[in-house]
Design an enzyme around this catalytic site. Structure first.
Site, PDB file in Angstrom:
ATOM      1  N   ARG A 115       2.846  -2.042  24.177  1.00  0.00           N
ATOM      2  CA  ARG A 115       4.149  -2.087  23.503  1.00  0.00           C
ATOM      3  C   ARG A 115       4.960  -0.827  23.758  1.00  0.00           C
ATOM      4  O   ARG A 115       6.081  -0.715  23.292  1.00  0.00           O
ATOM      5  CB  ARG A 115       3.906  -2.193  21.999  1.00  0.00           C
ATOM      6  CG  ARG A 115       4.134  -3.557  21.415  1.00  0.00           C
ATOM      7  CD  ARG A 115       3.764  -3.443  19.956  1.00  0.00           C
ATOM      8  NE  ARG A 115       4.377  -4.422  19.141  1.00  0.00           N
ATOM      9  CZ  ARG A 115       3.789  -5.535  18.742  1.00  0.00           C
ATOM     10  NH1 ARG A 115       2.578  -5.838  19.167  1.00  0.00           N
ATOM     11  NH2 ARG A 115       4.401  -6.355  17.928  1.00  0.00           N
ATOM     12  N   ARG A 154       7.316 -18.989   8.822  1.00  0.00           N
ATOM     13  CA  ARG A 154       5.948 -18.973   9.380  1.00  0.00           C
ATOM     14  C   ARG A 154       4.879 -18.855   8.285  1.00  0.00           C
ATOM     15  O   ARG A 154       4.982 -18.053   7.378  1.00  0.00           O
ATOM     16  CB  ARG A 154       5.793 -17.805  10.349  1.00  0.00           C
ATOM     17  CG  ARG A 154       4.342 -17.620  10.796  1.00  0.00           C
ATOM     18  CD  ARG A 154       4.192 -16.743  11.974  1.00  0.00           C
ATOM     19  NE  ARG A 154       4.612 -15.379  11.737  1.00  0.00           N
ATOM     20  CZ  ARG A 154       4.624 -14.450  12.674  1.00  0.00           C
ATOM     21  NH1 ARG A 154       4.261 -14.753  13.907  1.00  0.00           N
ATOM     22  NH2 ARG A 154       5.023 -13.235  12.399  1.00  0.00           N
ATOM     23  N   ARG A 187       2.627 -13.521   6.089  1.00  0.00           N
ATOM     24  CA  ARG A 187       2.361 -12.110   6.387  1.00  0.00           C
ATOM     25  C   ARG A 187       3.291 -11.203   5.604  1.00  0.00           C
ATOM     26  O   ARG A 187       4.441 -11.545   5.369  1.00  0.00           O
ATOM     27  CB  ARG A 187       2.563 -11.877   7.894  1.00  0.00           C
ATOM     28  CG  ARG A 187       1.280 -11.940   8.671  1.00  0.00           C
ATOM     29  CD  ARG A 187       1.508 -12.014  10.148  1.00  0.00           C
ATOM     30  NE  ARG A 187       2.347 -10.959  10.695  1.00  0.00           N
ATOM     31  CZ  ARG A 187       2.624 -10.829  11.995  1.00  0.00           C
ATOM     32  NH1 ARG A 187       2.116 -11.704  12.859  1.00  0.00           N
ATOM     33  NH2 ARG A 187       3.383  -9.852  12.436  1.00  0.00           N
ATOM     34  N   ARG A 198      11.186  -4.165  12.970  1.00  0.00           N
ATOM     35  CA  ARG A 198      10.301  -4.614  14.065  1.00  0.00           C
ATOM     36  C   ARG A 198      11.130  -4.878  15.326  1.00  0.00           C
ATOM     37  O   ARG A 198      10.711  -4.565  16.435  1.00  0.00           O
ATOM     38  CB  ARG A 198       9.536  -5.873  13.649  1.00  0.00           C
ATOM     39  CG  ARG A 198       8.422  -5.581  12.648  1.00  0.00           C
ATOM     40  CD  ARG A 198       7.987  -6.813  11.896  1.00  0.00           C
ATOM     41  NE  ARG A 198       7.282  -7.780  12.701  1.00  0.00           N
ATOM     42  CZ  ARG A 198       7.054  -9.037  12.305  1.00  0.00           C
ATOM     43  NH1 ARG A 198       7.477  -9.464  11.150  1.00  0.00           N
ATOM     44  NH2 ARG A 198       6.388  -9.852  13.088  1.00  0.00           N
TER      45      ARG A 198
END
Ligand code: AP5
Length: 256
Positions: A115, A154, A187, A198
């Site tokens: 990353r 999600r 999450r 993010r």
């Protein structure tokens, strides 16, 4: 050697059949790269199954360390809760150890790693030591505006990593895993505020990793905004090396 006495005949036979099917598969080393919610975690299990690769997802590994409250997990939690990246040394160490697993003998899918450019350079060093090389970097291209709805809807099954979506991939019974019947969870970092940071980390620290691999001629660009089965087909095309001769200077591959 592991004690197999208590493993059921059915489980042993299934594993034997899997190993026989996998014996003829060529080795492959693949990186999945893209912003949060682009579909890396959705495509990885499909790719793992069809190509007999191990699936190393640094996010899942870090969440397991946080849940176990290990020293590594305690450090990682602070950065993860804020949507920031954890330190390069920490994730590089995790990947280096995981690559020794027997399940990675046929190759791997790296999901969420590297990353940063430093992580990419460290991975190059690790692979050089092992006499291995990367085959492809799958770049999940998608506009930021699509990601909020995907992340907010999600739900995951923490034990297996299976991912559902209230609108795009609903479970048979709301809130329940289709396979085990266990509860699904959301999450902690899947909310609009944390998604923003993010995404910032992705554009600032991870986009240069894509350029790094573009210079090596390894990148295949995917239309990650399309339906999951369309994305799966694009991935299969990108990994079908039988039809495209290897050319190190090849430009990025785009699907039309
Ligand atoms: P990580 O767990 O890696 O999270 P992420 O990269 O933010 O990616 P996600 O898991 O959120 O998204 P995904 O692409 O897998 O999407 P999914 O397939 O589920 O990292 C978490 C944290 O750990 C980081 O913030 C950082 O702190 C730390 N970390 C991890 N690795 C690190 C590293 N190397 N260095 C430093 N720190 C690190 O899809 C999302 C939803 O959309 C699902 O509900 C799915 O059903 C749905 N969906 C998927 N595909 C489609 C489609 N084609 N159409 C419609 N819906 C779809």
């Amino acid at each position: 050697m592991a004690n197999l006495e208590d493993v059921s005949n059915e489980a042993l036979m299934t594993e034997m059949m899997r190993r026989m099917r996998c014996a003829s598969k060529p080795e492959k080393r693949v990186i999945l790269i893209g912003p949060p919610g682009c579909g890396k975690g959705t495509q990885s299990p499909i790719l793992k199954e069809s190509h007999c690769l191990c699936h190393l997802a640094t996010g899942d590994m870090l969440r397991a360390a946080v849940a176990a409250q290990s020293p590594l997990g305690v450090i990682a939690k602070q950065a993860m809760d804020k949507g920031e990246l954890v330190s390069d040394d920490l994730v590089v160490g995790i990947i280096e150890e995981a690559l020794h697993r027997p399940s990675c003998n046929k190759g791997f899918i790296l999901d969420g790693f590297p990353r940063t450019v430093v992580q990419a350079q460290k991975l190059d060093e690790m692979l050089a030591k092992r006499g291995e090389k990367l085959d492809k970097v799958l770049n999940f291209k998608i506009a930021d505006s699509i990601l909020e709805e995907r992340i907010a809807g999600r739900w995951i099954h923490p034990a297996s990593g299976r991912s559902y979506h209230t609108k795009f991939a609903p479970p048979k019974t709301p809130g329940i895993d289709d396979i085990t019947g266990e509860k699904l969870i959301q999450r902690k970092d899947d909310n609009v505020a944390v998604l923003k940071s993010r995404l910032e980390s992705f554009h600032k620290q991870t986009s240069p990793v894509i350029s790094y691999y573009e210079r090596k001629g390894l990148v295949a660009n995917l239309h990650a905004e399309k339906k999951p089965d369309v994305v799966s087909k694009e991935i299969e095309k990108a990994l079908d090396f039988s039809k495209s001769p290897v050319n190190a200077k090849q430009k990025s591959l785009w699907f039309s």
